[in-house]
Scaffold this motif. Structure first.
Motif, PDB file in Angstrom:
ATOM      1  N   LYS A   1       0.857  -1.180   0.000  1.00 43.51           N
ATOM      2  CA  LYS A   1       0.000   0.000   0.000  1.00 43.51           C
ATOM      3  C   LYS A   1       0.894   1.230   0.000  1.00 43.51           C
ATOM      4  CE  LYS A   1      -3.878   2.094   2.481  1.00 43.51           C
ATOM      5  NZ  LYS A   1      -4.790   1.924   3.629  1.00 43.51           N
TER       6      LYS A   1
ATOM      7  N   THR B   1      -4.786  16.786   0.225  1.00 45.30           N
ATOM      8  CA  THR B   1      -4.903  15.770  -0.815  1.00 45.30           C
ATOM      9  C   THR B   1      -4.223  14.485  -0.379  1.00 45.30           C
ATOM     10  OG1 THR B   1      -4.930  17.458  -2.530  1.00 45.30           O
ATOM     11  CG2 THR B   1      -4.390  15.228  -3.228  1.00 45.30           C
ATOM     12  N   THR B   2      -4.916  13.369  -0.597  1.00 49.75           N
ATOM     13  CA  THR B   2      -4.349  12.054  -0.308  1.00 49.75           C
ATOM     14  C   THR B   2      -4.442  11.192  -1.549  1.00 49.75           C
ATOM     15  OG1 THR B   2      -5.005  12.223   2.004  1.00 49.75           O
ATOM     16  CG2 THR B   2      -4.480  10.030   1.183  1.00 49.75           C
ATOM     17  N   PHE B   3      -3.346  10.564  -1.901  1.00 51.93           N
ATOM     18  CA  PHE B   3      -3.235   9.675  -3.056  1.00 51.93           C
ATOM     19  C   PHE B   3      -2.902   8.290  -2.512  1.00 51.93           C
ATOM     20  CE2 PHE B   3      -0.525   7.584  -6.194  1.00 51.93           C
ATOM     21  CZ  PHE B   3      -1.231   7.756  -7.373  1.00 51.93           C
ATOM     22  N   VAL B   4      -3.759   7.303  -2.794  1.00 53.18           N
ATOM     23  CA  VAL B   4      -3.569   5.953  -2.269  1.00 53.18           C
ATOM     24  C   VAL B   4      -3.546   4.947  -3.408  1.00 53.18           C
ATOM     25  CG1 VAL B   4      -4.496   4.155  -0.757  1.00 53.18           C
ATOM     26  CG2 VAL B   4      -4.781   6.563  -0.134  1.00 53.18           C
TER      27      VAL B   4
ATOM     28  N   ASP C   1      -3.570   1.005  -3.626  1.00 52.47           N
ATOM     29  CA  ASP C   1      -3.796  -0.145  -2.753  1.00 52.47           C
ATOM     30  C   ASP C   1      -4.480  -1.230  -3.563  1.00 52.47           C
ATOM     31  OD1 ASP C   1      -4.204  -1.834  -0.631  1.00 52.47           O
ATOM     32  OD2 ASP C   1      -5.716  -0.606   0.334  1.00 52.47           O
TER      33      ASP C   1
ATOM     34  N   GLY D   1      -6.642  -0.738  -7.419  1.00 52.98           N
ATOM     35  CA  GLY D   1      -7.106   0.593  -7.803  1.00 52.98           C
ATOM     36  C   GLY D   1      -6.295   1.717  -7.210  1.00 52.98           C
ATOM     37  N   VAL D   2      -6.659   2.933  -7.614  1.00 54.38           N
ATOM     38  CA  VAL D   2      -6.040   4.152  -7.108  1.00 54.38           C
ATOM     39  C   VAL D   2      -7.154   5.046  -6.596  1.00 54.38           C
ATOM     40  CG1 VAL D   2      -4.736   6.224  -7.721  1.00 54.38           C
ATOM     41  CG2 VAL D   2      -4.133   4.030  -8.751  1.00 54.38           C
ATOM     42  N   THR D   3      -6.979   5.604  -5.391  1.00 52.34           N
ATOM     43  CA  THR D   3      -7.950   6.528  -4.813  1.00 52.34           C
ATOM     44  C   THR D   3      -7.269   7.873  -4.603  1.00 52.34           C
ATOM     45  OG1 THR D   3      -9.038   4.729  -3.643  1.00 52.34           O
ATOM     46  CG2 THR D   3      -9.492   6.966  -2.861  1.00 52.34           C
ATOM     47  N   ILE D   4      -7.893   8.941  -5.100  1.00 53.69           N
ATOM     48  CA  ILE D   4      -7.383  10.289  -4.866  1.00 53.69           C
ATOM     49  C   ILE D   4      -8.482  11.084  -4.173  1.00 53.69           C
ATOM     50  CG2 ILE D   4      -6.514  12.417  -5.914  1.00 53.69           C
ATOM     51  CD1 ILE D   4      -5.567  10.697  -8.287  1.00 53.69           C
ATOM     52  N   THR D   5      -8.186  11.558  -2.968  1.00 52.21           N
ATOM     53  CA  THR D   5      -9.118  12.396  -2.228  1.00 52.21           C
ATOM     54  C   THR D   5      -8.542  13.800  -2.252  1.00 52.21           C
ATOM     55  OG1 THR D   5      -9.629  10.530  -0.801  1.00 52.21           O
ATOM     56  CG2 THR D   5     -10.280  12.714  -0.013  1.00 52.21           C
ATOM     57  N   THR D   6      -9.270  14.736  -2.851  1.00 56.91           N
ATOM     58  CA  THR D   6      -8.714  16.066  -3.055  1.00 56.91           C
ATOM     59  C   THR D   6      -9.809  17.120  -3.105  1.00 56.91           C
ATOM     60  OG1 THR D   6      -7.316  17.383  -4.531  1.00 56.91           O
ATOM     61  CG2 THR D   6      -8.729  15.762  -5.573  1.00 56.91           C
TER      62      THR D   6
END
Length: 142
Positions: A112, A120-123, A125, A128-133
């Motif tokens: 991970k 902003t958080t880029f994960v 894992d 997939g890819v998760t971007i919270t922004t």
């Protein structure tokens, strides 16, 4: 006086890393301070080895200047390569490390990967890819 020791315990609760160690002659030393390079921190595993320096030849002033864990250290590096790793790297078959390889390549291998900057958080894992922004602007450059 310089010697090798085996680390039995690490304590990191007052701003300084201290270790309980046994010297090769069987002498047990407690609260030996471990010095680390600026910008890098680690906490050696039980059973790791260290280099003990007795300042002015006095055991009461002893410090550990380097540590090594033969079981955790990657064994597949080529000459000139470097890696940042933990004990999980060997257990996962080399899948938990930052590896600076020959040919100016850098490989980060982990299960991970998380980057957080401001809001902003880029994960990355699994699949997939998760971007919270907050609002995202994509700008094309030439």
């Amino acid at each position: 006086m310089i010697g090798r020791v085996v680390i039995h315990e690490t304590i990191d609760n007052d701003g300084r890393l201290k270790m309980k160690v046994t010297a090769l002659n069987g002498e047990v030393l407690g609260d030996v301070e471990g010095f680390q390079d600026y910008g890098f921190a680690s906490r050696p595993n039980k059973g790791a080895e260290g280099i003990l320096n007795s300042v002015m030849g006095e055991r009461a002033r002893a410090v550990i200047a380097a540590t090594e864990d033969r079981e955790a250290r990657p064994k597949d590096l080529k000459g000139g390569e470097a890696a940042v790793y933990t004990k999980e790297d060997r257990a996962s078959g080399g899948k938990h490390r930052l590896h600076f390889k020959q040919g100016r390549e850098v490989h980060l291998t982990c299960s991970k990967f998380v980057i957080t900057t401001g809001h902003t958080t880029f994960v990355m894992d699994g699949p997939g890819v998760t971007i919270t922004t907050p609002p995202l602007d994509l700008v094309k450059t030439e």
